[in-house]
Design an enzyme around this catalytic site. Structure first.
Site, PDB file in Angstrom:
ATOM      1  N   MET A   1      62.855   4.566 -37.426  1.00 23.09           N
ATOM      2  CA  MET A   1      63.389   3.389 -38.121  1.00 23.09           C
ATOM      3  C   MET A   1      63.473   3.650 -39.628  1.00 23.09           C
ATOM      4  O   MET A   1      63.555   2.702 -40.423  1.00 23.09           O
ATOM      5  CB  MET A   1      62.510   2.171 -37.838  1.00 23.09           C
ATOM      6  CG  MET A   1      62.516   1.830 -36.341  1.00 23.09           C
ATOM      7  SD  MET A   1      62.142   0.124 -35.999  1.00 23.09           S
ATOM      8  CE  MET A   1      60.524  -0.020 -36.710  1.00 23.09           C
TER       9      MET A   1
ATOM     10  N   ALA B   1      62.471   5.012 -43.555  1.00 24.10           N
ATOM     11  CA  ALA B   1      61.310   5.056 -44.455  1.00 24.10           C
ATOM     12  C   ALA B   1      60.468   6.269 -44.056  1.00 24.10           C
ATOM     13  O   ALA B   1      59.268   6.179 -43.810  1.00 24.10           O
ATOM     14  CB  ALA B   1      60.499   3.756 -44.414  1.00 24.10           C
TER      15      ALA B   1
ATOM     16  N   GLU C   1      55.685  12.059 -43.690  1.00 23.61           N
ATOM     17  CA  GLU C   1      55.299  13.337 -43.072  1.00 23.61           C
ATOM     18  C   GLU C   1      55.063  13.209 -41.562  1.00 23.61           C
ATOM     19  O   GLU C   1      55.121  14.201 -40.841  1.00 23.61           O
ATOM     20  CB  GLU C   1      54.057  13.916 -43.760  1.00 23.61           C
ATOM     21  CG  GLU C   1      54.290  14.342 -45.209  1.00 23.61           C
ATOM     22  CD  GLU C   1      55.339  15.446 -45.337  1.00 23.61           C
ATOM     23  OE1 GLU C   1      55.386  16.332 -44.462  1.00 23.61           O
ATOM     24  OE2 GLU C   1      56.117  15.414 -46.313  1.00 23.61           O
ATOM     25  N   GLY C   2      54.767  12.003 -41.088  1.00 21.84           N
ATOM     26  CA  GLY C   2      54.614  11.806 -39.638  1.00 21.84           C
ATOM     27  C   GLY C   2      55.935  12.065 -38.937  1.00 21.84           C
ATOM     28  O   GLY C   2      56.008  12.794 -37.935  1.00 21.84           O
ATOM     29  N   HIS C   3      57.016  11.494 -39.482  1.00 26.63           N
ATOM     30  CA  HIS C   3      58.347  11.747 -38.926  1.00 26.63           C
ATOM     31  C   HIS C   3      58.702  13.234 -39.067  1.00 26.63           C
ATOM     32  O   HIS C   3      59.237  13.849 -38.154  1.00 26.63           O
ATOM     33  CB  HIS C   3      59.406  10.920 -39.664  1.00 26.63           C
ATOM     34  CG  HIS C   3      59.196   9.429 -39.584  1.00 26.63           C
ATOM     35  ND1 HIS C   3      58.814   8.671 -40.668  1.00 26.63           N
ATOM     36  CD2 HIS C   3      59.322   8.560 -38.543  1.00 26.63           C
ATOM     37  CE1 HIS C   3      58.727   7.406 -40.303  1.00 26.63           C
ATOM     38  NE2 HIS C   3      59.026   7.302 -39.024  1.00 26.63           N
TER      39      HIS C   3
ATOM     40  N   GLN D   1      63.255  -5.258 -31.687  1.00 24.85           N
ATOM     41  CA  GLN D   1      61.849  -4.988 -31.432  1.00 24.85           C
ATOM     42  C   GLN D   1      60.925  -5.685 -32.422  1.00 24.85           C
ATOM     43  O   GLN D   1      59.717  -5.497 -32.388  1.00 24.85           O
ATOM     44  CB  GLN D   1      61.583  -3.484 -31.375  1.00 24.85           C
ATOM     45  CG  GLN D   1      61.647  -2.765 -32.710  1.00 24.85           C
ATOM     46  CD  GLN D   1      61.572  -1.274 -32.503  1.00 24.85           C
ATOM     47  OE1 GLN D   1      62.475  -0.650 -31.961  1.00 24.85           O
ATOM     48  NE2 GLN D   1      60.474  -0.662 -32.933  1.00 24.85           N
TER      49      GLN D   1
ATOM     50  N   ASP E   1      51.976   5.834 -31.989  1.00 24.03           N
ATOM     51  CA  ASP E   1      52.358   4.663 -31.188  1.00 24.03           C
ATOM     52  C   ASP E   1      52.075   5.010 -29.727  1.00 24.03           C
ATOM     53  O   ASP E   1      52.979   5.281 -28.944  1.00 24.03           O
ATOM     54  CB  ASP E   1      53.837   4.338 -31.430  1.00 24.03           C
ATOM     55  CG  ASP E   1      54.089   3.996 -32.890  1.00 24.03           C
ATOM     56  OD1 ASP E   1      53.832   2.867 -33.284  1.00 24.03           O
ATOM     57  OD2 ASP E   1      54.493   4.903 -33.658  1.00 24.03           O
TER      58      ASP E   1
ATOM     59  N   SER F   1      55.165   3.751 -42.013  1.00 21.90           N
ATOM     60  CA  SER F   1      56.091   3.186 -42.996  1.00 21.90           C
ATOM     61  C   SER F   1      55.530   1.887 -43.566  1.00 21.90           C
ATOM     62  O   SER F   1      55.863   1.487 -44.681  1.00 21.90           O
ATOM     63  CB  SER F   1      57.443   2.912 -42.334  1.00 21.90           C
ATOM     64  OG  SER F   1      57.907   4.079 -41.692  1.00 21.90           O
TER      65      SER F   1
END
Ligand code: AMP
Length: 285
Positions: A30, A32, A35-37, A61, A153, A189
Site C-alpha cells: 500500500m 509508504a 525497509e520491510g517492503h 480493507q 501481518d 507505514s
C-alpha cells in the site's frame, strides 16, 4: 524500471515475462515503502523472479475512514525506493479500474472464514474481506507467480494461503521474516504517525514478544507475560494471544511445542501489530 497503471498493460507485462521463460515475483503493497517492503523486493529478486510491485491503498480493507484518509502516501519516495531495491515493474493501479463501483459495494467479495476470524478480523470488521478481495484481483491480473508477503501481518499470510489453496490460484505464497528497527519495533507505514512518546511506548510490542519467547511457558503464562508487558508500558491492548501458527486457533494449557504469539495495541490512536514464535510447555496435571 517499468512504471504502469493500466490493468491491461500490467497483465500483458506478466504474460510476456512468462512467455520469455521468466517467473513473476509479486509484491503487493500500500506504499509508504520502508525497509520491510524492500526486504520482500530483494527476496523476490534473490529467488530469480522478475519483480512486479504494486502500490494500491485499497479502501475496501479499511474499516475506518479516518485511518484511510490519514494513511501515509509518499509516491515519489516510493518510486525511488522501488528502483533502488530492484523492482522491475512498478504498478500503481487506479481506483476506478480496481474498484469501478467504489464507493458503492462491489458485487463480489472474497471472504476467508476460520483463519480470517478473530484478531484483526474482530478488531477491524470487514478488513480481511477487503484484503482477500484485493489480493484475489491482484493475483488474477498478475497470473501464475510467486507472491511475497511479510510475516509482520501473520494472519494476513494465513488468509492468503487459505484463499490460494481453496480457489486454486497458480501462485506460490512466500512468507518473509519481519524487519525491525534496532530497538525491536517492527517496521510499519503507520509508525510515522506516532508521537515521540508513542514511538517509545511502541517498543513494548516487540519487548512483550521477546519476553514471552525467553523461556518455555504455558499458554496462560505467555498471555499474562504479553499483556503485563504491554500494560506496564501504557499500551491499550487489543489482543495478546498465543495460537497454532497454521490454524490460528488459541492454544490451550495442555499444549506443548512451537506456537505463535500475536499482539495488537493502540498507541496515539494508531493500531500496531506484531508477532513472534514462542515455545509452550503443557501445564502439569
Ligand atoms: P503494506 O504496504 O503494509 O500492505 O505491506 C505490504 C507487504 O509488506 C505485506 O506483505 C506486509 O506484511 C509486508 N511488510 C510490512 N511491514 C513489514 C516488515 N516490517 N517486515 C516484513 N514485511 C513487512
Amino acid at each position: 524500471m517499468r512504471s504502469l497503471s493500466s490493468i491491461e498493460e500490467w497483465r500483458a507485462y506478466c504474460e510476456e515475462v512468462r512467455r520469455a521463460g521468466g517467473r513473476v515475483g509479486l509484491v503487493a503493497t500500500m506504499g509508504a515503502l520502508h525497509e520491510g517492503h524492500a526486504s520482500l523486493f530483494e527476496r523476490a529478486r534473490r529467488d530469480g523472479t522478475v519483480v512486479v510491485a504494486t502500490i494500491f491503498v485499497n479502501p475496501r480493507q479499511f474499516n475506518d475512514d479516518g485511518d484511510l484518509r490519514s494513511y501515509p502516501r509518499t509516491p515519489r519516495d516510493d518510486r525511488a525506493m522501488a528502483r533502488r531495491h530492484g523492482v522491475d515493474c512498478l504498478v500503481e493501479p487506479r481506483l476506478d479500474e480496481m474498484w469501478p463501483d467504489y464507493p458503492r459495494p462491489t458485487a463480489t467479495t472474497v471472504s476467508v472464514r476460520g483463519v480470517g476470524d478473530g484478531f484483526e478480523g474482530d478488531g477491524r470488521p470487514g478488513h480481511f474481506d477487503g484484503v482477500a478481495s484485493v489480493v484475489a484481483k491482484l493475483l488474477t491480473i498478475t497470473g501464475p507467480c510467486a507472491a511475497y508477503f511479510g510475516e509482520k501481518d501473520f494472519q494476513q499470510v494465513a488468509v492468503v494461503r487459505a484463499m490460494v489453496r481453496d480457489l486454486g490460484f497458480a501462485v506460490t505464497v512466500v512468507a518473509c521474516p519481519i524487519v525491525r528497527e534496532p530497538d525491536g519495533l517492527a517496521l510499519s507505514s503507520r509508525n510515522r504517525r506516532l508521537s515521540p512518546r508513542g514511538r517509545e511506548r511502541a517498543t513494548a510490542l516487540s519487548r512483550a514478544l521477546a519476553r514471552a519467547a525467553r523461556e518455555p511457558a504455558t499458554a496462560s503464562e505467555v498471555r499474562a507475560t504479553l499483556r503485563a508487558t504491554l500494560e506496564e508500558a501504557g499500551v491499550e491492548v487489543a489482543y495478546a494471544d498465543v495460537v497454532d501458527p497454521v490454524r490460528l486457533v488459541p492454544a490451550g494449557d495442555d499444549e506443548a511445542g512451537e506456537r505463535r504469539a500475536l499482539v495488537a495495541g493502540i498507541i496515539d490512536g494508531v493500531r500496531l501489530i506484531d508477532n513472534g514464535p514462542v515455545t509452550l510447555v503443557a501445564r502439569e496435571a
